[in-house]
Motif scaffolding. Sequence first.
Motif, PDB file in Angstrom:
ATOM      1  N   ARG A   1     -50.694  63.408  11.164  1.00  0.00           N
ATOM      2  CA  ARG A   1     -50.297  63.298  12.579  1.00  0.00           C
ATOM      3  C   ARG A   1     -49.774  61.895  12.911  1.00  0.00           C
ATOM      4  N   PRO A   2     -48.693  61.825  13.686  1.00  0.00           N
ATOM      5  CA  PRO A   2     -48.188  60.515  14.127  1.00  0.00           C
ATOM      6  C   PRO A   2     -48.818  60.086  15.460  1.00  0.00           C
ATOM      7  N   GLU A   3     -49.640  60.947  16.046  1.00  0.00           N
ATOM      8  CA  GLU A   3     -50.393  60.639  17.278  1.00  0.00           C
ATOM      9  C   GLU A   3     -51.529  61.649  17.329  1.00  0.00           C
ATOM     10  N   THR A   4     -52.562  61.354  18.107  1.00  0.00           N
ATOM     11  CA  THR A   4     -53.707  62.280  18.099  1.00  0.00           C
ATOM     12  C   THR A   4     -53.532  63.406  19.118  1.00  0.00           C
ATOM     13  N   ALA A   5     -52.532  63.271  19.990  1.00  0.00           N
ATOM     14  CA  ALA A   5     -52.444  64.134  21.173  1.00  0.00           C
ATOM     15  C   ALA A   5     -52.208  65.620  20.871  1.00  0.00           C
ATOM     16  N   GLN A   6     -51.421  65.905  19.817  1.00  0.00           N
ATOM     17  CA  GLN A   6     -50.999  67.299  19.610  1.00  0.00           C
ATOM     18  C   GLN A   6     -52.185  68.266  19.521  1.00  0.00           C
TER      19      GLN A   6
ATOM     20  N   LEU B   1     -60.248  59.852  19.647  1.00  0.00           N
ATOM     21  CA  LEU B   1     -60.028  58.594  18.924  1.00  0.00           C
ATOM     22  C   LEU B   1     -59.809  58.938  17.468  1.00  0.00           C
ATOM     23  N   GLY B   2     -58.884  58.253  16.815  1.00  0.00           N
ATOM     24  CA  GLY B   2     -58.716  58.542  15.392  1.00  0.00           C
ATOM     25  C   GLY B   2     -57.488  57.882  14.813  1.00  0.00           C
ATOM     26  N   THR B   3     -57.320  58.106  13.513  1.00  0.00           N
ATOM     27  CA  THR B   3     -56.188  57.471  12.824  1.00  0.00           C
ATOM     28  C   THR B   3     -54.925  58.299  13.017  1.00  0.00           C
ATOM     29  N   SER B   4     -53.797  57.606  13.049  1.00  0.00           N
ATOM     30  CA  SER B   4     -52.484  58.241  13.083  1.00  0.00           C
ATOM     31  C   SER B   4     -51.625  57.534  12.052  1.00  0.00           C
ATOM     32  N   PHE B   5     -50.535  58.181  11.696  1.00  0.00           N
ATOM     33  CA  PHE B   5     -49.723  57.681  10.589  1.00  0.00           C
ATOM     34  C   PHE B   5     -48.257  57.672  10.990  1.00  0.00           C
ATOM     35  N   ARG B   6     -47.600  56.560  10.743  1.00  0.00           N
ATOM     36  CA  ARG B   6     -46.152  56.502  10.966  1.00  0.00           C
ATOM     37  C   ARG B   6     -45.564  55.726   9.792  1.00  0.00           C
ATOM     38  N   ASN B   7     -44.626  56.363   9.127  1.00  0.00           N
ATOM     39  CA  ASN B   7     -44.069  55.785   7.914  1.00  0.00           C
ATOM     40  C   ASN B   7     -43.025  54.725   8.280  1.00  0.00           C
ATOM     41  N   GLU B   8     -43.493  53.652   8.934  1.00  0.00           N
ATOM     42  CA  GLU B   8     -42.585  52.619   9.451  1.00  0.00           C
ATOM     43  C   GLU B   8     -41.660  52.128   8.336  1.00  0.00           C
ATOM     44  N   ILE B   9     -40.402  51.859   8.673  1.00  0.00           N
ATOM     45  CA  ILE B   9     -39.399  51.502   7.661  1.00  0.00           C
ATOM     46  C   ILE B   9     -39.727  50.159   7.001  1.00  0.00           C
ATOM     47  N   SER B  10     -39.986  49.147   7.808  1.00  0.00           N
ATOM     48  CA  SER B  10     -40.370  47.866   7.179  1.00  0.00           C
ATOM     49  C   SER B  10     -41.444  47.221   8.035  1.00  0.00           C
TER      50      SER B  10
ATOM     51  N   LEU C   1     -49.553  44.769  14.178  1.00  0.00           N
ATOM     52  CA  LEU C   1     -48.786  45.383  15.269  1.00  0.00           C
ATOM     53  C   LEU C   1     -48.003  46.600  14.808  1.00  0.00           C
ATOM     54  N   ARG C   2     -47.564  46.602  13.564  1.00  0.00           N
ATOM     55  CA  ARG C   2     -46.763  47.728  13.097  1.00  0.00           C
ATOM     56  C   ARG C   2     -47.332  48.191  11.765  1.00  0.00           C
ATOM     57  N   LEU C   3     -48.199  49.157  11.852  1.00  0.00           N
ATOM     58  CA  LEU C   3     -48.899  49.649  10.669  1.00  0.00           C
ATOM     59  C   LEU C   3     -48.389  51.029  10.298  1.00  0.00           C
ATOM     60  N   ARG C   4     -48.645  51.425   9.074  1.00  0.00           N
ATOM     61  CA  ARG C   4     -48.302  52.803   8.690  1.00  0.00           C
ATOM     62  C   ARG C   4     -49.489  53.730   8.936  1.00  0.00           C
ATOM     63  N   GLU C   5     -50.677  53.174   8.857  1.00  0.00           N
ATOM     64  CA  GLU C   5     -51.874  53.927   9.273  1.00  0.00           C
ATOM     65  C   GLU C   5     -52.548  53.084  10.342  1.00  0.00           C
ATOM     66  N   PHE C   6     -52.736  53.640  11.527  1.00  0.00           N
ATOM     67  CA  PHE C   6     -53.305  52.847  12.609  1.00  0.00           C
ATOM     68  C   PHE C   6     -54.245  53.700  13.444  1.00  0.00           C
TER      69      PHE C   6
ATOM     70  N   GLY D   1     -53.183  51.868  21.532  1.00  0.00           N
ATOM     71  CA  GLY D   1     -53.128  51.457  20.126  1.00  0.00           C
ATOM     72  C   GLY D   1     -54.232  50.426  19.892  1.00  0.00           C
ATOM     73  N   LEU D   2     -55.263  50.826  19.146  1.00  0.00           N
ATOM     74  CA  LEU D   2     -56.457  49.972  19.057  1.00  0.00           C
ATOM     75  C   LEU D   2     -56.227  48.720  18.204  1.00  0.00           C
ATOM     76  N   ASP D   3     -55.392  48.833  17.178  1.00  0.00           N
ATOM     77  CA  ASP D   3     -55.184  47.674  16.303  1.00  0.00           C
ATOM     78  C   ASP D   3     -54.476  46.555  17.066  1.00  0.00           C
ATOM     79  N   ARG D   4     -53.517  46.948  17.904  1.00  0.00           N
ATOM     80  CA  ARG D   4     -52.805  45.933  18.693  1.00  0.00           C
ATOM     81  C   ARG D   4     -53.740  45.283  19.702  1.00  0.00           C
ATOM     82  N   ILE D   5     -54.634  46.092  20.268  1.00  0.00           N
ATOM     83  CA  ILE D   5     -55.589  45.534  21.230  1.00  0.00           C
ATOM     84  C   ILE D   5     -56.516  44.560  20.504  1.00  0.00           C
ATOM     85  N   LEU D   6     -56.975  44.985  19.331  1.00  0.00           N
ATOM     86  CA  LEU D   6     -57.891  44.136  18.570  1.00  0.00           C
ATOM     87  C   LEU D   6     -57.208  42.810  18.209  1.00  0.00           C
TER      88      LEU D   6
END
Length: 549
Positions: free
Chosen positions: A143-148, A172-181, A187-192, A415-420
Amino acid sequence: MEKTHPILELAKNRGFLWPAYELYGQVAGFYDYGPHGAALKRRIEDAFRRLYLAEGYLEVENPIVAPEEVFIASGHAGHFTDPMAECPKCGTAYRLDHLLKENPEAARAQKCPQCKGSLTETRPFNLMMATHIGPSKRPGYLRPETAQGIYITFKRLYRLGREKLPLGAFQLGTSFRNEISPRQGLLRLREFHMAEAEVFVHPDEKEEHPRFAEVEGVPLRLVDAQDREKTMTSAEAVSTRTLLHQTLAYHMARVQQLLLHLGIPQERLRFRQHRKDELAHYALDCWDAEVQTKAYGWVEVVGIADRGDYDLTRHSKQSGEPAGVFIPYPEPQTRKVRTIRVDKKAIGQQLGSRAAEAIRALSALPPEKLRGPTIQVQAGGQTCTIDPKHITIEEKEQKVTGETITPHVIEPSYGLDRILYSLLELNHREEQVEEEPRAVIGLPPHMAPVQAAVFPLLGNHPGLAARARELHRTLRQAGLRAEYDDSGAIGRRYRRQDEIGTPYCITIDHQSLEDGTATIRERDSMKQERTPTREIPGYIQQRTAPPPF
Ligand code: AMP
């Protein structure tokens, strides 16, 4: 070179977080949380949970892997993309909108900034991580967000919530986005990590929120889609139509309350409205809570959107399950209901194979179009003229007990990682104390990863060590996160705790052995007070307990 803040180095060395898979040369976009980082993240999650439980919302946990249909419905399979160009020479992939900002010359010339090779054509790159489910290899995605998961189970949650709107659910949970770089540290994670609340509301009831009075005086710093900045109360923002309705304003005020509670300084927080070209096509309005970081400038940490009925409608179309819910009226209402009776035989004789389509078209016509001397409808690709004598319009009074509506969704998405990251960076300070440098993470006491540290004045003194260990155990048994440190000078031990933000350090000294007291040193004032050791667990608990929402 990317600008970073010294906090990332400190966070790495002091056990908060570090790039993952270091042993294998790291994989960009993945981070480990060490013990202090995990504890801080837990405190953010707990605060989020307390706030939304206090709202009366339901907490759920959905699977991370979902079958492809979910994302066909949500639109992610088709549209969740970033523009990418690659360099075939050195293999670097670029996110083009970022390259345009950072190195417009290279972007326009389609040249790789690293090796000057020619970049490929720009193509959309889907950010979802694909997987296969089971031996049948059913296509799926992380999932790229937990909402679905919440949208899909809405009907079940609605029943659990006694079939009432508004209904809130959060996850609450992990989401995944295969960010290009992925760059910029956390701030920009692939698993966050995300925390999302989905609030289902009656579309006609968004204008007023039942608890708006609680937030109407709360000032919000707003930057609208035209880049105009103004600070106004929630009530003013709604009355001037800066914010679409009370429900949106209410949730923005709650987001602000939570971020301040966590330790984001008020002066570094603002809400920025999405411009027309940024706004997702389905969103009616969207505001980002942004935090002004020292290293990266303004950073989106929470998105608050009015998503209309998009999500429920899309899943309904994909699955065939109706999206609507029946809302009974407080009192049954009497309505005039129009029924159209069509002389099917006569129309069949007149139109033959086009009759069925013509009858369907007739039923959909508004009353004024049924009253003329002739009636025209489209059937079989032609205009058919129908004699009104073949049609009878009847109006009957009918008792209507309610209506079926598709709820709208208001979504604060954190986005919890950005807040942290923001909490660490903005609460970190360096100062001189008696000509010695001191680094402090001045988090609010209820957010500190370690709440107390216990030191025996002399590490090798058996009596002091035994008493200090006993106090350390008592603190842990009371549910507190406490450290024990007996190495080096007391001043060094204080500094180590300051660096991780521990609000209270307790020293057991010779007087402790005589009268059962110990000194408690407070992090920010560095003042010490002597307290009976038996009272210390309560003292720490009281001062590190989170204030209620
Ligand atoms: P979005 O659904 O894109 O609005 O994202 C919601 C929140 O998730 C954002 O406000 C960010 O705080 C966070 N977020 C989105 N993408 C990432 C990422 N790649 N890494 C870390 N956090 C992210």
